[in-house]
Design a protein around this motif. Structure first.
Motif, PDB file in Angstrom:
ATOM      1  N   LEU A 133      80.929  42.846 -94.949  1.00 49.80           N
ATOM      2  CA  LEU A 133      79.988  43.589 -94.096  1.00 49.80           C
ATOM      3  C   LEU A 133      80.408  43.600 -92.624  1.00 49.80           C
ATOM      4  O   LEU A 133      79.648  44.025 -91.757  1.00 49.80           O
ATOM      5  N   LEU A 136      79.362  44.103 -88.929  1.00 53.34           N
ATOM      6  CA  LEU A 136      77.953  43.745 -88.785  1.00 53.34           C
ATOM      7  C   LEU A 136      77.752  42.240 -88.738  1.00 53.34           C
ATOM      8  O   LEU A 136      76.808  41.742 -88.112  1.00 53.34           O
ATOM      9  N   VAL A 147      66.590  43.957 -92.473  1.00 55.80           N
ATOM     10  CA  VAL A 147      66.273  45.076 -93.361  1.00 55.80           C
ATOM     11  C   VAL A 147      64.813  45.397 -93.108  1.00 55.80           C
ATOM     12  O   VAL A 147      63.952  44.525 -93.254  1.00 55.80           O
ATOM     13  N   ILE A 331      73.360  43.055-101.439  1.00 52.53           N
ATOM     14  CA  ILE A 331      73.838  43.663-100.203  1.00 52.53           C
ATOM     15  C   ILE A 331      75.247  43.150 -99.915  1.00 52.53           C
ATOM     16  O   ILE A 331      75.443  42.201 -99.142  1.00 52.53           O
ATOM     17  N   THR A 334      78.598  47.770 -96.662  1.00 52.85           N
ATOM     18  CA  THR A 334      77.825  48.512 -95.671  1.00 52.85           C
ATOM     19  C   THR A 334      76.906  49.543 -96.328  1.00 52.85           C
ATOM     20  O   THR A 334      75.757  49.716 -95.913  1.00 52.85           O
ATOM     21  N   ALA A 335      77.399  50.203 -97.368  1.00 52.53           N
ATOM     22  CA  ALA A 335      76.576  51.202 -98.062  1.00 52.53           C
ATOM     23  C   ALA A 335      75.344  50.555 -98.685  1.00 52.53           C
ATOM     24  O   ALA A 335      74.259  51.152 -98.701  1.00 52.53           O
ATOM     25  N   ASP A 336      75.492  49.322 -99.216  1.00 53.26           N
ATOM     26  CA  ASP A 336      74.350  48.601 -99.788  1.00 53.26           C
ATOM     27  C   ASP A 336      73.332  48.267 -98.707  1.00 53.26           C
ATOM     28  O   ASP A 336      72.122  48.362 -98.921  1.00 53.26           O
ATOM     29  N   TYR A 337      73.834  47.875 -97.548  1.00 51.17           N
ATOM     30  CA  TYR A 337      72.945  47.522 -96.436  1.00 51.17           C
ATOM     31  C   TYR A 337      72.147  48.742 -95.979  1.00 51.17           C
ATOM     32  O   TYR A 337      70.940  48.665 -95.733  1.00 51.17           O
ATOM     33  N   GLU A 338      72.815  49.876 -95.896  1.00 57.85           N
ATOM     34  CA  GLU A 338      72.139  51.110 -95.503  1.00 57.85           C
ATOM     35  C   GLU A 338      71.093  51.510 -96.542  1.00 57.85           C
ATOM     36  O   GLU A 338      69.989  51.947 -96.198  1.00 57.85           O
ATOM     37  N   LYS A 339      71.424  51.328 -97.818  1.00 58.16           N
ATOM     38  CA  LYS A 339      70.477  51.648 -98.885  1.00 58.16           C
ATOM     39  C   LYS A 339      69.272  50.702 -98.823  1.00 58.16           C
ATOM     40  O   LYS A 339      68.118  51.132 -98.986  1.00 58.16           O
ATOM     41  N   ASP A 341      67.979  49.235 -96.270  1.00 59.82           N
ATOM     42  CA  ASP A 341      67.105  49.599 -95.157  1.00 59.82           C
ATOM     43  C   ASP A 341      66.228  50.797 -95.513  1.00 59.82           C
ATOM     44  O   ASP A 341      65.060  50.868 -95.135  1.00 59.82           O
ATOM     45  N   LYS A 342      66.803  51.738 -96.274  1.00 61.57           N
ATOM     46  CA  LYS A 342      66.027  52.900 -96.710  1.00 61.57           C
ATOM     47  C   LYS A 342      64.999  52.515 -97.767  1.00 61.57           C
ATOM     48  O   LYS A 342      63.879  53.042 -97.786  1.00 61.57           O
TER      49      LYS A 342
END
Length: 356
Positions: A133, A136, A147, A331, A334-339, A341-342
């Motif tokens: 990650l 970050l 998150v 997580i 980075t894509a997992d982290y963004e998901k 948060d959504k």
């Protein structure tokens, strides 16, 4: 309406619909009855998950996995008698029926002595470097990434707390002072937090060898970078019902082979399956262990949780798998982290609560 009437279901109700009834009622249980409310069987969350492991479809009728010989009592006794039965047999629910097995009432644990706070310890692995990650995690440990409006680790702790688990041990290493300064002893969150400070990488299980005191009861171990809506009380019940030394949470994973798969019998072509989809169970990073399992963890050495399960299985100990059906996200990138948060708004905010 008496609350037990909310959990009466038909034997032809699907596993999926039964899960919804159990989850909505929060009673961890459903009673299978005929049209006149005669008891045919009972079903718990654990019964359904064991059915899933056997390959029973979520569309199948619940009668395929229900317990057809549940513990029950006949009407006519004083409430104290039923309470003593529940305490002696460690029951969370007790159907009470008439001579024709029609349900008169169902008693639950909190009708006896409801204990909100549980003594089981929760060990959270929060010492990883979070290299996947970066950037970050250059200046902050992954479990402290926010998150929604709070760190991942805080969401995990609050989730356990909602099921009555309030004793935590955080295994820390990388940027440990940020975690310790934020959570301190847990008082501000209404929990108790202690720390294991790793001086080197110990894997997902090695830090367990540094516990100051051996837990007195089965305890949880969970990676500190997961978001999930799992019912931890159901997980503990499943572990106890399975009489396992250790339980691992598993997640169904699908993958497609991008080629036509050939089946042969020596030189004879038997079939061609074009780009088949395979399903398997994968490790979800959440575990329940009996205290005795700690004897197999080497002291202060790098040791991963799958290694512990391999040893337990190799020595003939009982190990169980608990299939997750709830929201779960590792997580790792980075894509997992963004998901995450959504997803946070729809999965982790209480009704009427606002993020940030």
């Amino acid at each position: 309406m008496e609350r037990w009437k909310q959990i009466l279901i038909s034997p032809n109700e699907s596993l999926l619909e039964t899960m919804k009834v159990i989850d909505k009622s929060t009673l961890q249980f459903a009673a299978v009855v005929d049209k006149e409310d005669h008891l045919l069987g009972t079903v718990t969350d654990g019964d359904i998950r064991r059915g899933i492991l056997r390959g029973v479809s979520l569309d199948s009728p619940i009668k395929e996995v229900m317990n057809t010989s549940p513990i029950l009592e006949k009407i006519g006794q004083e409430s104290l008698y039923y309470k003593k039965v529940m305490k002696k047999r460690k029951l969370k629910q007790l159907p009470i029926v008439d001579d024709s097995y029609k349900i008169a009432r169902i008693m639950f644990t909190d009708d006896v002595d409801q204990v909100l706070q549980k003594e089981n310890i929760v060990v959270l692995m929060a010492g990883g470097l979070g290299t996947r990650l970066r950037p970050l995690t250059n200046n902050i440990p992954k479990p402290m990434l926010k998150v929604g409006d709070k760190p991942i680790l805080e969401t995990i702790i609050e989730s356990f707390k909602s099921f009555g688990f309030k004793k935590f041990i955080l295994c820390v290493n990388y940027k440990k002072e940020l975690i310790q300064d934020y959570f301190q002893d847990g008082t501000l969150l209404g929990v108790e937090i202690k720390y294991i400070e790793e001086t080197k990488r110990l894997g997902t299980a090695g830090a367990l060898s540094l516990l100051n005191e051996k837990p007195a009861a089965p305890f949880f171990v969970m990676n500190g970078d997961l978001l999930t809506k799992i019912n931890f009380e159901q997980l503990l019940d499943f572990h106890l019902e399975s009489q396992a030394e250790a339980t691992i949470c598993v997640r169904e994973y699908e993958y497609q082979i991008p080629f036509g798969v050939i089946e042969t019998d020596q030189q004879k072509l038997m079939s061609i399956v074009e780009k088949p989809v395979h399903k398997t169970f994968v490790n979800a990073g959440i575990y329940v262990l009996n205290p005795e399992s700690l004897a197999y963890v080497p002291h202060d050495q790098f040791f991963d949780m799958p290694d512990l399960f391999k040893i337990l299985i190799g020595t003939g100990k009982e190990a169980a798998a608990f299939p997750l059906r709830e929201y779960w996200l590792d997580i790792g990138h980075t894509a997992d982290y963004e998901k995450a948060d959504k997803d946070y708004m729809g999965n982790f905010l209480s009704e009427g609560e606002e993020c940030g």
